[in-house]
Design a protein around this motif. Structure first.
Motif, PDB file in Angstrom:
ATOM      1  N   ARG A   1       1.922  -4.684  -9.531  1.00 48.38           N
ATOM      2  CA  ARG A   1       3.296  -4.603 -10.047  1.00 48.38           C
ATOM      3  C   ARG A   1       3.989  -3.353  -9.530  1.00 48.38           C
ATOM      4  O   ARG A   1       3.349  -2.324  -9.305  1.00 48.38           O
ATOM      5  N   ALA A   2       5.295  -3.442  -9.359  1.00 47.30           N
ATOM      6  CA  ALA A   2       6.073  -2.244  -9.037  1.00 47.30           C
ATOM      7  C   ALA A   2       6.257  -1.442 -10.325  1.00 47.30           C
ATOM      8  O   ALA A   2       6.299  -2.021 -11.418  1.00 47.30           O
TER       9      ALA A   2
ATOM     10  N   VAL B   1       0.841  -1.199   0.000  1.00 47.00           N
ATOM     11  CA  VAL B   1       0.000   0.000   0.000  1.00 47.00           C
ATOM     12  C   VAL B   1       0.882   1.258   0.000  1.00 47.00           C
ATOM     13  O   VAL B   1       0.623   2.222  -0.727  1.00 47.00           O
ATOM     14  N   THR B   2       1.963   1.196   0.774  1.00 44.72           N
ATOM     15  CA  THR B   2       2.897   2.334   0.795  1.00 44.72           C
ATOM     16  C   THR B   2       3.431   2.622  -0.614  1.00 44.72           C
ATOM     17  O   THR B   2       3.484   3.773  -1.053  1.00 44.72           O
ATOM     18  N   LEU B   3       3.813   1.559  -1.311  1.00 44.95           N
ATOM     19  CA  LEU B   3       4.345   1.755  -2.667  1.00 44.95           C
ATOM     20  C   LEU B   3       3.279   2.355  -3.584  1.00 44.95           C
ATOM     21  O   LEU B   3       3.565   3.244  -4.398  1.00 44.95           O
TER      22      LEU B   3
ATOM     23  N   GLY C   1       3.026   6.126  -5.562  1.00 44.03           N
ATOM     24  CA  GLY C   1       2.916   6.129  -7.023  1.00 44.03           C
ATOM     25  C   GLY C   1       3.908   5.205  -7.699  1.00 44.03           C
ATOM     26  O   GLY C   1       4.200   5.364  -8.880  1.00 44.03           O
ATOM     27  N   VAL C   2       4.454   4.221  -6.970  1.00 42.09           N
ATOM     28  CA  VAL C   2       5.438   3.317  -7.585  1.00 42.09           C
ATOM     29  C   VAL C   2       4.955   1.869  -7.614  1.00 42.09           C
ATOM     30  O   VAL C   2       5.764   0.935  -7.628  1.00 42.09           O
ATOM     31  N   ALA C   3       3.635   1.672  -7.559  1.00 43.16           N
ATOM     32  CA  ALA C   3       3.093   0.323  -7.748  1.00 43.16           C
ATOM     33  C   ALA C   3       1.703   0.485  -8.343  1.00 43.16           C
ATOM     34  O   ALA C   3       1.015   1.475  -8.057  1.00 43.16           O
TER      35      ALA C   3
ATOM     36  N   LEU D   1      16.799  -4.956  -7.194  1.00 39.84           N
ATOM     37  CA  LEU D   1      15.375  -4.829  -6.883  1.00 39.84           C
ATOM     38  C   LEU D   1      15.169  -4.758  -5.368  1.00 39.84           C
ATOM     39  O   LEU D   1      14.424  -3.927  -4.861  1.00 39.84           O
ATOM     40  N   TYR D   2      15.864  -5.649  -4.644  1.00 37.65           N
ATOM     41  CA  TYR D   2      15.719  -5.648  -3.183  1.00 37.65           C
ATOM     42  C   TYR D   2      16.188  -4.311  -2.610  1.00 37.65           C
ATOM     43  O   TYR D   2      15.569  -3.768  -1.693  1.00 37.65           O
ATOM     44  N   ASP D   3      17.272  -3.804  -3.173  1.00 39.06           N
ATOM     45  CA  ASP D   3      17.777  -2.515  -2.679  1.00 39.06           C
ATOM     46  C   ASP D   3      16.797  -1.386  -3.022  1.00 39.06           C
ATOM     47  O   ASP D   3      16.639  -0.430  -2.256  1.00 39.06           O
ATOM     48  N   TRP D   4      16.121  -1.514  -4.149  1.00 38.42           N
ATOM     49  CA  TRP D   4      15.103  -0.519  -4.531  1.00 38.42           C
ATOM     50  C   TRP D   4      13.964  -0.541  -3.497  1.00 38.42           C
ATOM     51  O   TRP D   4      13.518   0.514  -3.040  1.00 38.42           O
ATOM     52  N   PHE D   5      13.534  -1.725  -3.114  1.00 38.39           N
ATOM     53  CA  PHE D   5      12.460  -1.815  -2.092  1.00 38.39           C
ATOM     54  C   PHE D   5      12.926  -1.182  -0.776  1.00 38.39           C
ATOM     55  O   PHE D   5      12.170  -0.471  -0.115  1.00 38.39           O
TER      56      PHE D   5
END
Ligand code: ATP
Ligand code: MG
Length: 563
Positions: free
Chosen positions: A180-181, A118-120, A124-126, A246-250
């Protein structure tokens, strides 16, 4: 011995993960904390490759005064079962490691991970995407061709929040929508091209039951769990290296604890398949007798075969931690086992393929209780009595009617030493009507009790035996590698990986063992003199023991290493 070990430890250089950890400690990163985890997916039994990872993770924590969590990666409800959870816990414990009370499940964090999603969305990134799995896959492009943005990519935040909440509420069919991200459809790293975070699955979960009908993808769960548990060093295998951005992006987007992922090469072994999918197929297709079949590379299979946790830990240590994929010779694993069993396994006598020997000058009805050493490597193991009488079994292989030169065992006219017993000389060979040898007649020399001759007479050969009257009938299960091919995963077009299986990987024999083995505890280990190391199987019953040959005595690793 001990001093030697310490020396060895001192000169042994740090492997690259230890170097990273020590560097972090020098910089007081994470306030000097070291916290690792072992994260199995409960969709199969653990195998020797997992053992490597377990030894590495728990080993790092113990070396640097840290902690290790056991965390079940149970994000895929369709393949996971409680049976696997239980076996995994048993196996980690058996290997000698403890997670104390830190037993966690990715599913414990489903609510938090949902909130992260929900945060993502709010950032606006999901976005909720309605393309099918195939469309998403083709839309991603190829490493050299950029992907196409999804037509749903630019939904408003409100619309995404609403749709995602309704996905969770079960309003939509499986496969109709995913979350999706929104990252970069032209990234050279395919994992950054708007990866799927959540999918709809109306599946019963072994822990959360039916409370969820959406489940996070592994990539949107694993790293988040690490962060939630404040794992400092998240050690995983090489295939996840490309997932790391990807993990670092999260971590950046969610501003969560920055666990550091470090990748190492997975363990491969010659003559062994290690994929859980293939091991499952061996079990379900009845190619083996269950997950703990002594031929399986599973920890439970190795345990049943007679492996010790010490041998497996030593092996994990010796293979080291590599940055590139490689394949380890299975003889190294066997070597570590022999070294350990040589120290601890008591010696016994057993005859696998019996040939009857009659001692023609033995006093009728007499029994001599001979002293036998339990373990020459360990004087504390003491001695035992072994009964000797006028009728014995020896191995068929230890007699030849027409021997070649340099055959030092029993032959007509020849003299050998019976282990812990007497010298005997063959005086006659008895055959049945088809010419098959049924008995060998010998005389014994009463002066040679204990195995030495007072007149200094030498014999070249010493053979093992059991007294027929006293012997216990037992079953011996002899094993060879499950695969004939050195690399069973390497298959040509049209071949099945199971074609490389060894049809003779298990042989069962009726054999005879000395009376001290009538009652054994399962997993009790012995060296049967000249035959190998054997471990009592779970199928043993009182008076009828069953032994798995753990490993033969011949050590081809020492020979290879000496070259
Ligand atoms: P799957 O394909 O089902 O995910 P997996 O082999 O990754 O299979 P997991 O249960 O996810 O199995 O693995 C738990 C941990 O063990 C992971 O950290 C994984 O990297 C590690 N591991 C699995 N196989 C090996 C191996 N052959 N060598 C070293 N580590 C391994
Ligand atoms: Mg995995």
């Amino acid at each position: 011995m001990e001093a030697n070990r310490e020396e060895k430890e001192e000169v042994k250089s740090l492997h690259f993960i230890e170097q990273i950890v020590e560097e972090d400690l020098r910089n007081n990163k994470n306030d000097g904390r070291v916290h690792t985890r072992f994260p199995p997916e409960p969709n199969g039994y653990l195998h020797i490759g997992h053992a490597k990872s377990i030894c590495l993770n728990f080993g790092l924590a113990s070396k640097y005064n840290g902690k290790t969590n056991l965390r079940f990666d149970d994000t895929n409800p369709s393949k996971e079962e409680q049976e696997y959870v239980d076996s995994i816990k048993q196996d980690v414990n058996w290997l000698g490691f403890s997670w104390d009370d830190r037993e966690y499940y990715a599913s414990d964090y489903f609510a938090t991970i949902y909130d992260y999603a929900v945060t993502l969305i709010k950032k606006g990134v999901a976005y909720v995407c309605e393309l099918s799995a195939d469309e998403i896959s083709t839309g991603r492009g190829t490493p050299t061709v950029p992907g196409q943005p999804s037509p749903f990519r630019n939904r408003t935040i409100e619309e995404n929040l609403d749709l995602f909440a309704r996905m969770k509420a079960g309003e939509f069919a499986e496969g109709s929508k995913v979350l999706r991200a929104k990252i970069d459809m032209s990234s050279p790293n395919m994992h950054m091209r708007d990866p799927v975070l959540y999918r709809i699955m109306f599946a019963h979960h072994h822990r959360t039951g039916d409370s969820w009908c959406i489940y996070p993808m592994y990539d949107f769960a694993h790293g988040q769990c690490d962060s939630l548990e404040r794992i400092t060093h998240s050690v995983c295998t090489l295939e996840f290296e490309v997932h790391r951005p990807l993990y670092d992006w999260f971590i950046r987007q969610l501003d969560i604890f920055p666990s550091r992922q470090i990748e190492f090469a997975r363990l491969n072994l010659t003559y062994t398949v290690m994929s859980k999918r293939k091991l499952l197929e061996l079990v379900t297709g009845n190619y083996v007798n269950g997950w703990d079949d002594p031929r399986m590379p599973t920890i439970s299979g190795l345990r049943r075969r007679g492996y010790t946790p010490e041998a497996i830990r030593e092996f994990a240590d010796r293979v080291g931690v590599a940055k590139r994929d490689n394949t380890i010779e299975i003889v190294l694993l066997e070597h570590c086992l022999r070294e350990d069993l040589n120290k601890r396994a008591e010696r016994r006598m057993a005859v696998l393929k019996p040939l009857k020997v009659v001692i023609v000058n033995w006093p009728e009805g007499e029994v001599d209780e001979l002293d036998a050493i339990n373990n020459p490597e360990n004087p504390a193991a003491g001695t035992r009595k072994v009964p000797f009488s006028g009728e014995l079994y020896i191995e068929q292989d230890d007699f030849m009617e027409d021997p070649p030169k340099k055959y030092y065992r029993l032959a007509p006219g020849a003299e050998v030493r019976l282990r812990y017993g007497y010298f005997i000389r063959c005086v006659d060979v008895i055959k049945d009507e088809r010419g098959v040898i049924t008995e060998v007649h010998c005389t014994y020399d009463p002066e040679t009790r204990g195995g030495n001759s007072p007149d200094g007479r030498k014999v070249q050969g010493t053979i093992h035996w059991v007294s027929i009257k006293h012997a216990v009938k037992a079953e011996a299960r002899l094993y060879e590698h499950l695969f004939i091919k050195e690399n069973p995963d390497d298959i040509a077009e049209g071949e099945d990986w199971k074609d490389g299986m060894n049809p003779d990987s298990m042989k069962t024999l009726e054999c005879f063992v000395e009376p001290s083995l009538a009652n054994v505890e399962s997993l009790q280990k012995f060296q049967f003199e000249r035959l190998g190391y054997f471990s009592a199987d779970l199928d043993s019953v009182s008076g009828k023991p069953v032994f798995n040959r753990t490993v033969t005595l011949k050590d081809s690793w020492s020979k290879m290493a000496a070259k």
